[in-house]
Design a protein around this motif. Structure first.
Motif, PDB file in Angstrom:
ATOM      1  N   ASN A  96       0.807  -1.219   0.000  1.00  0.00           N
ATOM      2  CA  ASN A  96       0.000   0.000   0.000  1.00  0.00           C
ATOM      3  C   ASN A  96       0.841   1.271   0.000  1.00  0.00           C
ATOM      4  OD1 ASN A  96      -2.374  -1.508   0.058  1.00  0.00           O
ATOM      5  ND2 ASN A  96      -2.410  -1.588   2.296  1.00  0.00           N
ATOM      6  N   SER A  97       2.169   1.104  -0.013  1.00  0.00           N
ATOM      7  CA  SER A  97       3.045   2.261  -0.033  1.00  0.00           C
ATOM      8  C   SER A  97       2.990   2.929  -1.402  1.00  0.00           C
ATOM      9  CB  SER A  97       4.476   1.830   0.292  1.00  0.00           C
ATOM     10  OG  SER A  97       5.381   2.894   0.099  1.00  0.00           O
ATOM     11  N   ASN A  98       3.416   4.217  -1.443  1.00  0.00           N
ATOM     12  CA  ASN A  98       3.423   4.915  -2.721  1.00  0.00           C
ATOM     13  C   ASN A  98       4.660   4.564  -3.550  1.00  0.00           C
ATOM     14  OD1 ASN A  98       5.408   6.282  -1.311  1.00  0.00           O
ATOM     15  ND2 ASN A  98       4.771   8.312  -2.004  1.00  0.00           N
ATOM     16  N   TYR A  99       5.490   3.654  -3.015  1.00  0.00           N
ATOM     17  CA  TYR A  99       6.618   3.167  -3.795  1.00  0.00           C
ATOM     18  C   TYR A  99       6.838   1.695  -3.468  1.00  0.00           C
ATOM     19  CZ  TYR A  99      11.130   2.464  -5.917  1.00  0.00           C
ATOM     20  OH  TYR A  99      12.143   1.993  -6.709  1.00  0.00           O
ATOM     21  N   THR A 100       6.938   0.876  -4.486  1.00  0.00           N
ATOM     22  CA  THR A 100       7.253  -0.540  -4.309  1.00  0.00           C
ATOM     23  C   THR A 100       8.351  -0.917  -5.299  1.00  0.00           C
ATOM     24  OG1 THR A 100       5.481  -1.157  -5.844  1.00  0.00           O
ATOM     25  CG2 THR A 100       4.969  -1.199  -3.488  1.00  0.00           C
ATOM     26  N   ILE A 101       9.152  -1.894  -4.930  1.00  0.00           N
ATOM     27  CA  ILE A 101      10.236  -2.364  -5.786  1.00  0.00           C
ATOM     28  C   ILE A 101       9.662  -3.308  -6.835  1.00  0.00           C
ATOM     29  CG2 ILE A 101      12.381  -3.684  -5.844  1.00  0.00           C
ATOM     30  CD1 ILE A 101      12.908  -2.762  -3.005  1.00  0.00           C
ATOM     31  N   ALA A 102       9.962  -3.045  -8.090  1.00  0.00           N
ATOM     32  CA  ALA A 102       9.473  -3.899  -9.167  1.00  0.00           C
ATOM     33  C   ALA A 102      10.073  -5.297  -9.043  1.00  0.00           C
ATOM     34  CB  ALA A 102       9.827  -3.288 -10.516  1.00  0.00           C
ATOM     35  N   GLU A 103       9.228  -6.311  -9.180  1.00  0.00           N
ATOM     36  CA  GLU A 103       9.654  -7.711  -9.099  1.00  0.00           C
ATOM     37  C   GLU A 103      10.456  -7.961  -7.821  1.00  0.00           C
ATOM     38  OE1 GLU A 103      11.678  -8.740 -12.662  1.00  0.00           O
ATOM     39  OE2 GLU A 103       9.977  -8.288 -13.968  1.00  0.00           O
ATOM     40  N   GLN A 104       9.933  -7.493  -6.718  1.00  0.00           N
ATOM     41  CA  GLN A 104      10.618  -7.630  -5.432  1.00  0.00           C
ATOM     42  C   GLN A 104      10.762  -9.098  -5.039  1.00  0.00           C
ATOM     43  OE1 GLN A 104       8.479  -6.141  -1.999  1.00  0.00           O
ATOM     44  NE2 GLN A 104      10.362  -5.399  -1.061  1.00  0.00           N
ATOM     45  N   SER A 105      11.954  -9.464  -4.618  1.00  0.00           N
ATOM     46  CA  SER A 105      12.246 -10.831  -4.180  1.00  0.00           C
ATOM     47  C   SER A 105      12.450 -10.849  -2.676  1.00  0.00           C
ATOM     48  CB  SER A 105      13.502 -11.348  -4.896  1.00  0.00           C
ATOM     49  OG  SER A 105      13.874 -12.607  -4.399  1.00  0.00           O
ATOM     50  N   ILE A 106      11.707 -11.733  -1.966  1.00  0.00           N
ATOM     51  CA  ILE A 106      11.809 -11.843  -0.512  1.00  0.00           C
ATOM     52  C   ILE A 106      11.944 -13.325  -0.160  1.00  0.00           C
ATOM     53  CG2 ILE A 106      10.708 -11.374   1.703  1.00  0.00           C
ATOM     54  CD1 ILE A 106       9.110  -9.162   0.378  1.00  0.00           C
ATOM     55  N   THR A 107      13.157 -13.749   0.188  1.00  0.00           N
ATOM     56  CA  THR A 107      13.404 -15.147   0.535  1.00  0.00           C
ATOM     57  C   THR A 107      14.312 -15.223   1.762  1.00  0.00           C
ATOM     58  OG1 THR A 107      15.286 -15.243  -0.985  1.00  0.00           O
ATOM     59  CG2 THR A 107      13.144 -15.922  -1.854  1.00  0.00           C
ATOM     60  N   LEU A 108      14.384 -16.411   2.349  1.00  0.00           N
ATOM     61  CA  LEU A 108      15.188 -16.611   3.556  1.00  0.00           C
ATOM     62  C   LEU A 108      16.680 -16.719   3.275  1.00  0.00           C
ATOM     63  CD1 LEU A 108      13.162 -19.056   5.844  1.00  0.00           C
ATOM     64  CD2 LEU A 108      14.263 -16.941   6.568  1.00  0.00           C
ATOM     65  N   ASP A 109      17.034 -17.339   2.187  1.00  0.00           N
ATOM     66  CA  ASP A 109      18.431 -17.662   1.895  1.00  0.00           C
ATOM     67  C   ASP A 109      19.363 -16.445   1.973  1.00  0.00           C
ATOM     68  OD1 ASP A 109      20.805 -18.649   0.996  1.00  0.00           O
ATOM     69  OD2 ASP A 109      19.935 -19.925  -0.533  1.00  0.00           O
ATOM     70  N   PRO A 110      19.107 -15.352   1.236  1.00  0.00           N
ATOM     71  CA  PRO A 110      20.030 -14.212   1.297  1.00  0.00           C
ATOM     72  C   PRO A 110      20.089 -13.572   2.684  1.00  0.00           C
ATOM     73  CG  PRO A 110      18.578 -14.063  -0.617  1.00  0.00           C
ATOM     74  CD  PRO A 110      18.023 -15.130   0.252  1.00  0.00           C
ATOM     75  N   LEU A 111      18.961 -13.567   3.396  1.00  0.00           N
ATOM     76  CA  LEU A 111      18.960 -12.962   4.726  1.00  0.00           C
ATOM     77  C   LEU A 111      19.847 -13.753   5.681  1.00  0.00           C
ATOM     78  CD1 LEU A 111      17.852 -10.890   6.758  1.00  0.00           C
ATOM     79  CD2 LEU A 111      15.989 -12.498   7.214  1.00  0.00           C
ATOM     80  N   LEU A 112      19.679 -15.074   5.718  1.00  0.00           N
ATOM     81  CA  LEU A 112      20.497 -15.901   6.605  1.00  0.00           C
ATOM     82  C   LEU A 112      21.968 -15.809   6.239  1.00  0.00           C
ATOM     83  CD1 LEU A 112      18.284 -19.109   6.892  1.00  0.00           C
ATOM     84  CD2 LEU A 112      18.444 -17.216   8.489  1.00  0.00           C
ATOM     85  N   ASP A 113      22.249 -15.730   4.960  1.00  0.00           N
ATOM     86  CA  ASP A 113      23.632 -15.637   4.500  1.00  0.00           C
ATOM     87  C   ASP A 113      24.278 -14.335   4.967  1.00  0.00           C
ATOM     88  OD1 ASP A 113      25.806 -16.729   3.269  1.00  0.00           O
ATOM     89  OD2 ASP A 113      25.339 -15.902   1.296  1.00  0.00           O
ATOM     90  N   ALA A 114      23.500 -13.253   5.010  1.00  0.00           N
ATOM     91  CA  ALA A 114      24.029 -11.965   5.462  1.00  0.00           C
ATOM     92  C   ALA A 114      24.146 -11.922   6.982  1.00  0.00           C
ATOM     93  CB  ALA A 114      23.136 -10.829   4.972  1.00  0.00           C
ATOM     94  N   LEU A 115      23.167 -12.453   7.692  1.00  0.00           N
ATOM     95  CA  LEU A 115      23.146 -12.373   9.153  1.00  0.00           C
ATOM     96  C   LEU A 115      24.297 -13.133   9.795  1.00  0.00           C
ATOM     97  CD1 LEU A 115      19.354 -12.749  10.052  1.00  0.00           C
ATOM     98  CD2 LEU A 115      20.736 -10.666  10.021  1.00  0.00           C
ATOM     99  N   ARG A 116      24.787 -14.166   9.159  1.00  0.00           N
ATOM    100  CA  ARG A 116      25.824 -14.992   9.791  1.00  0.00           C
ATOM    101  C   ARG A 116      27.116 -14.215  10.014  1.00  0.00           C
ATOM    102  NH1 ARG A 116      29.540 -17.207   6.123  1.00  0.00           N
ATOM    103  NH2 ARG A 116      29.103 -16.725   3.932  1.00  0.00           N
ATOM    104  N   LEU A 117      27.266 -13.075   9.335  1.00  0.00           N
ATOM    105  CA  LEU A 117      28.471 -12.274   9.476  1.00  0.00           C
ATOM    106  C   LEU A 117      28.336 -11.175  10.529  1.00  0.00           C
ATOM    107  CD1 LEU A 117      29.297 -11.915   5.685  1.00  0.00           C
ATOM    108  CD2 LEU A 117      30.280 -13.536   7.307  1.00  0.00           C
TER     109      LEU A 117
END
Length: 327
Positions: free
Chosen positions: A199-220
């Protein structure tokens, strides 16, 4: 009566400004910014002493205001070649920084409040951040489109070695590549990631939201204590990961999942020392179903927004000291 009088001791009439500058600097550093501004009005010397504290916090809230803020912060302190931005410790960049009114005559006449997004000034934020080595807290709205507009913005944030609290809004999986690059350079204790909202006035086109990249970043992020994820709605859980990622994040003690999917709860089992969990289910999908898996460690406090949200936790909770329904 004052204790000094009750004990027969003389009262000392001490002028605060009689203290050494070093002592006054320490006192001013403990004041909130508004009180430091008030103190700076007492005298010329008070202004000089409180000057650093008054510059410690800044907010960017308008498209026309951002150039003025940047120009002032990048100017030199009187009598020196040092930029004022070196005193900056907290910076907030609001959504309105990137919003401008539609400029056609019809828009001004019939739609006076219509605005469009403009990220052309992202380079100004890069220059400001690159000149603020003492920044400790950064809240950045519309981060991903700014990073696309000005890729070197990421390098400017990575250079902030004293950064302890980082909040990035309007992101997706692509943003997390930048997080991996900065995690080994800083010791962030509080991380907030907001993936946006339909509902925001801006959204990312073809937004990707998955667990893999988040877990990979958090481990550092070995010093991360508090993790807040907003509108984090992966459709698949940990069992779908394509490759092995370290099994735990022992430094995380507080986890907040706001407007999240049930699959996001798989993060809990990766946080063995977690003490508090705050969860609210995303309302963007009516087809969510509870997930089953291993039982979580004991938690000190669990907070949910609505009672039905408990249906997505009850199968995996063990013991909880405090259960709170916030609504």
């Amino acid at each position: 009566r004052p204790k000094a009088l009750r004990r027969g001791l003389p009262l000392l009439n001490m002028n605060l400004l009689s203290l050494d500058d070093d002592v006054l600097f320490i006192i001013c550093s403990l004041l909130i910014r508004q009180d430091a501004c008030s103190f700076s009005l007492v005298s010329q010397r008070a202004r000089q002493v409180a000057f650093r504290r008054t510059l410690s916090s800044a907010q960017s809230y308008g498209f026309d205001q951002l150039p003025r803020l940047t120009r002032y912060m990048l100017s030199s302190e009187r009598g020196t070649d040092l930029q004022l931005a070196r005193y900056l410790e907290e910076l907030t960049i609001e959504n309105s920084t990137f919003q401008v009114r539609e400029d056609t005559e019809d828009d001004r006449l019939f739609y006076p409040y219509r605005q469009r997004n403009d990220f052309s000034q992202a380079n100004l934020l890069r220059d400001l951040l690159a000149s603020a080595p003492n920044l400790r807290t950064l809240s950045f709205k519309r981060f991903q489109p700014c990073l696309e507009q000005c890729p070197s913005l990421g390098a400017a944030i990575i250079s902030l070695r004293k950064l302890a609290s980082l909040s990035l809004y309007t992101i997706d999986d692509n943003t997390l590549v930048f997080l991996k690059a900065m995690s080994t350079r800083v010791q962030i204790g509080t991380l907030t990631l907001a993936y946006g909202h339909p509902n925001s006035n801006y959204t990312i086109a073809e937004q990707s939201i998955t667990l893999d990249p988040l877990l990979d970043a958090l481990r550092l992020f070995s010093h991360l204590n508090t993790l807040s994820l907003s509108h984090f709605t992966p459709s698949h859980g940990i069992e779908s990961l394509a490759r092995f990622i370290p099994s735990s994040f022992p430094s995380i003690r507080h986890l907040r999942l706001s407007e999240a999917s049930p699959a996001a709860l798989d993060l809990v089992e990766r946080c063995p020392n977690l003490t508090t969990l705050d969860f609210s289910l995303s309302l963007d999908n009516d087809d969510w179903t509870p997930r089953f898996g291993s039982q979580w460690p004991s938690l000190r406090q669990v907070t949910v927004r609505y009672p039905p949200d408990l249906n997505y936790l009850v199968n995996r909770l063990s013991t909880v000291d405090i259960l709170q329904v916030s609504d």
